[in-house]
Design a protein around this motif. Structure first.
Motif, PDB file in Angstrom:
ATOM      1  N   GLU A   5       8.422  -4.217   4.671  1.00 27.25           N
ATOM      2  CA  GLU A   5       7.433  -3.361   5.333  1.00 27.25           C
ATOM      3  C   GLU A   5       6.779  -2.420   4.330  1.00 27.25           C
ATOM      4  OE1 GLU A   5       9.083  -1.388   8.772  1.00 27.25           O
ATOM      5  OE2 GLU A   5      10.088  -3.224   9.396  1.00 27.25           O
ATOM      6  N   ALA A   6       7.576  -1.856   3.427  1.00 24.90           N
ATOM      7  CA  ALA A   6       7.033  -0.960   2.400  1.00 24.90           C
ATOM      8  C   ALA A   6       6.050  -1.708   1.510  1.00 24.90           C
ATOM      9  CB  ALA A   6       8.162  -0.355   1.567  1.00 24.90           C
ATOM     10  N   TYR A   7       6.388  -2.944   1.136  1.00 26.01           N
ATOM     11  CA  TYR A   7       5.487  -3.730   0.292  1.00 26.01           C
ATOM     12  C   TYR A   7       4.181  -4.011   1.019  1.00 26.01           C
ATOM     13  CZ  TYR A   7       3.569  -7.158  -2.860  1.00 26.01           C
ATOM     14  OH  TYR A   7       2.733  -7.814  -3.725  1.00 26.01           O
ATOM     15  N   ALA A   8       4.257  -4.309   2.303  1.00 22.76           N
ATOM     16  CA  ALA A   8       3.033  -4.547   3.080  1.00 22.76           C
ATOM     17  C   ALA A   8       2.161  -3.293   3.089  1.00 22.76           C
ATOM     18  CB  ALA A   8       3.383  -4.983   4.495  1.00 22.76           C
ATOM     19  N   LEU A   9       2.787  -2.128   3.200  1.00 20.84           N
ATOM     20  CA  LEU A   9       2.033  -0.870   3.151  1.00 20.84           C
ATOM     21  C   LEU A   9       1.465  -0.627   1.757  1.00 20.84           C
ATOM     22  CD1 LEU A   9       4.431   1.321   5.303  1.00 20.84           C
ATOM     23  CD2 LEU A   9       2.150   0.509   5.962  1.00 20.84           C
ATOM     24  N   TYR A  10       2.237  -0.949   0.736  1.00 25.47           N
ATOM     25  CA  TYR A  10       1.774  -0.818  -0.649  1.00 25.47           C
ATOM     26  C   TYR A  10       0.506  -1.634  -0.862  1.00 25.47           C
ATOM     27  CZ  TYR A  10       1.847  -1.418  -5.764  1.00 25.47           C
ATOM     28  OH  TYR A  10       1.510  -1.467  -7.103  1.00 25.47           O
ATOM     29  N   GLU A  11       0.470  -2.832  -0.322  1.00 24.58           N
ATOM     30  CA  GLU A  11      -0.707  -3.701  -0.479  1.00 24.58           C
ATOM     31  C   GLU A  11      -1.947  -3.124   0.202  1.00 24.58           C
ATOM     32  OE1 GLU A  11       0.841  -7.477   0.933  1.00 24.58           O
ATOM     33  OE2 GLU A  11       0.859  -8.186  -1.143  1.00 24.58           O
ATOM     34  N   GLN A  12      -1.763  -2.249   1.178  1.00 23.71           N
ATOM     35  CA  GLN A  12      -2.886  -1.633   1.880  1.00 23.71           C
ATOM     36  C   GLN A  12      -3.438  -0.405   1.160  1.00 23.71           C
ATOM     37  OE1 GLN A  12      -1.798  -0.857   5.963  1.00 23.71           O
ATOM     38  NE2 GLN A  12      -0.926  -2.895   6.206  1.00 23.71           N
ATOM     39  N   LEU A  13      -2.711   0.078   0.159  1.00 29.20           N
ATOM     40  CA  LEU A  13      -3.185   1.241  -0.599  1.00 29.20           C
ATOM     41  C   LEU A  13      -4.407   0.866  -1.417  1.00 29.20           C
ATOM     42  CD1 LEU A  13       0.216   2.623  -1.962  1.00 29.20           C
ATOM     43  CD2 LEU A  13      -1.062   3.429   0.033  1.00 29.20           C
ATOM     44  N   SER A  14      -5.208   1.856  -1.734  1.00 30.01           N
ATOM     45  CA  SER A  14      -6.349   1.621  -2.614  1.00 30.01           C
ATOM     46  C   SER A  14      -5.851   1.327  -4.026  1.00 30.01           C
ATOM     47  CB  SER A  14      -7.255   2.857  -2.636  1.00 30.01           C
ATOM     48  OG  SER A  14      -6.616   3.928  -3.326  1.00 30.01           O
ATOM     49  N   ASP A  15      -6.714   0.784  -4.847  1.00 30.02           N
ATOM     50  CA  ASP A  15      -6.347   0.522  -6.240  1.00 30.02           C
ATOM     51  C   ASP A  15      -5.895   1.795  -6.936  1.00 30.02           C
ATOM     52  OD1 ASP A  15      -6.955  -2.159  -5.915  1.00 30.02           O
ATOM     53  OD2 ASP A  15      -8.924  -2.008  -6.865  1.00 30.02           O
ATOM     54  N   ASP A  16      -6.591   2.895  -6.681  1.00 29.62           N
ATOM     55  CA  ASP A  16      -6.234   4.173  -7.302  1.00 29.62           C
ATOM     56  C   ASP A  16      -4.867   4.657  -6.836  1.00 29.62           C
ATOM     57  OD1 ASP A  16      -8.577   4.304  -8.774  1.00 29.62           O
ATOM     58  OD2 ASP A  16      -9.600   5.611  -7.336  1.00 29.62           O
ATOM     59  N   GLU A  17      -4.576   4.481  -5.549  1.00 31.92           N
ATOM     60  CA  GLU A  17      -3.273   4.902  -5.031  1.00 31.92           C
ATOM     61  C   GLU A  17      -2.147   4.053  -5.626  1.00 31.92           C
ATOM     62  OE1 GLU A  17      -4.226   6.574  -0.578  1.00 31.92           O
ATOM     63  OE2 GLU A  17      -4.387   4.412  -0.907  1.00 31.92           O
ATOM     64  N   ARG A  18      -2.372   2.746  -5.714  1.00 27.36           N
ATOM     65  CA  ARG A  18      -1.344   1.879  -6.307  1.00 27.36           C
ATOM     66  C   ARG A  18      -1.133   2.225  -7.768  1.00 27.36           C
ATOM     67  NH1 ARG A  18      -3.685  -2.405  -3.053  1.00 27.36           N
ATOM     68  NH2 ARG A  18      -5.004  -2.882  -4.836  1.00 27.36           N
ATOM     69  N   LEU A  19      -2.207   2.474  -8.502  1.00 28.45           N
ATOM     70  CA  LEU A  19      -2.098   2.852  -9.909  1.00 28.45           C
ATOM     71  C   LEU A  19      -1.325   4.161 -10.039  1.00 28.45           C
ATOM     72  CD1 LEU A  19      -2.810   2.389 -12.879  1.00 28.45           C
ATOM     73  CD2 LEU A  19      -4.962   3.601 -12.455  1.00 28.45           C
ATOM     74  N   TRP A  20      -1.646   5.143  -9.208  1.00 27.01           N
ATOM     75  CA  TRP A  20      -0.944   6.420  -9.243  1.00 27.01           C
ATOM     76  C   TRP A  20       0.544   6.200  -8.983  1.00 27.01           C
ATOM     77  CZ3 TRP A  20       2.056   8.920  -5.655  1.00 27.01           C
ATOM     78  CH2 TRP A  20       2.407  10.234  -5.949  1.00 27.01           C
ATOM     79  N   PHE A  21       0.874   5.434  -7.939  1.00 26.82           N
ATOM     80  CA  PHE A  21       2.275   5.180  -7.618  1.00 26.82           C
ATOM     81  C   PHE A  21       2.973   4.481  -8.775  1.00 26.82           C
ATOM     82  CE2 PHE A  21       5.595   2.282  -6.275  1.00 26.82           C
ATOM     83  CZ  PHE A  21       6.487   3.175  -5.710  1.00 26.82           C
TER      84      PHE A  21
END
Length: 69
Positions: free
Chosen positions: A40-56
């Motif tokens: 479920e967390a990975y599915a939410l991660y995939e919904q983040l923007s590119d900037d949010e994923r990069l930040w994380f």
């Protein structure tokens, strides 16, 4: 989990939901629920923007290499 401290007013609702799911998964480490919560967390991660994923990804690397993908 260290990311709990990153829940701020500036974080998007998607990011807050993702970080909350990670905290929930961590709380269930070693239990049968862990894999489902991480999925479920990975599915939410995939919904983040590119900037949010990069930040994380950058923050995760700074604190010890936690990866979601």
């Amino acid at each position: 989990m260290i990311f709990l401290g990153l829940h701020t007013e500036q974080a998007s609702d998607r990011m807050k939901e993702f970080l909350t799911k990670l905290v929930d998964a961590e709380a269930h480490a070693g239990t049968p629920q862990f894999d489902a919560l991480m999925a479920e967390a990975y599915a939410l991660y995939e919904q983040l923007s590119d900037d949010e994923r990069l930040w994380f990804d950058e923050k995760a690397e700074e604190i010890g290499g936690l990866t979601i993908n």
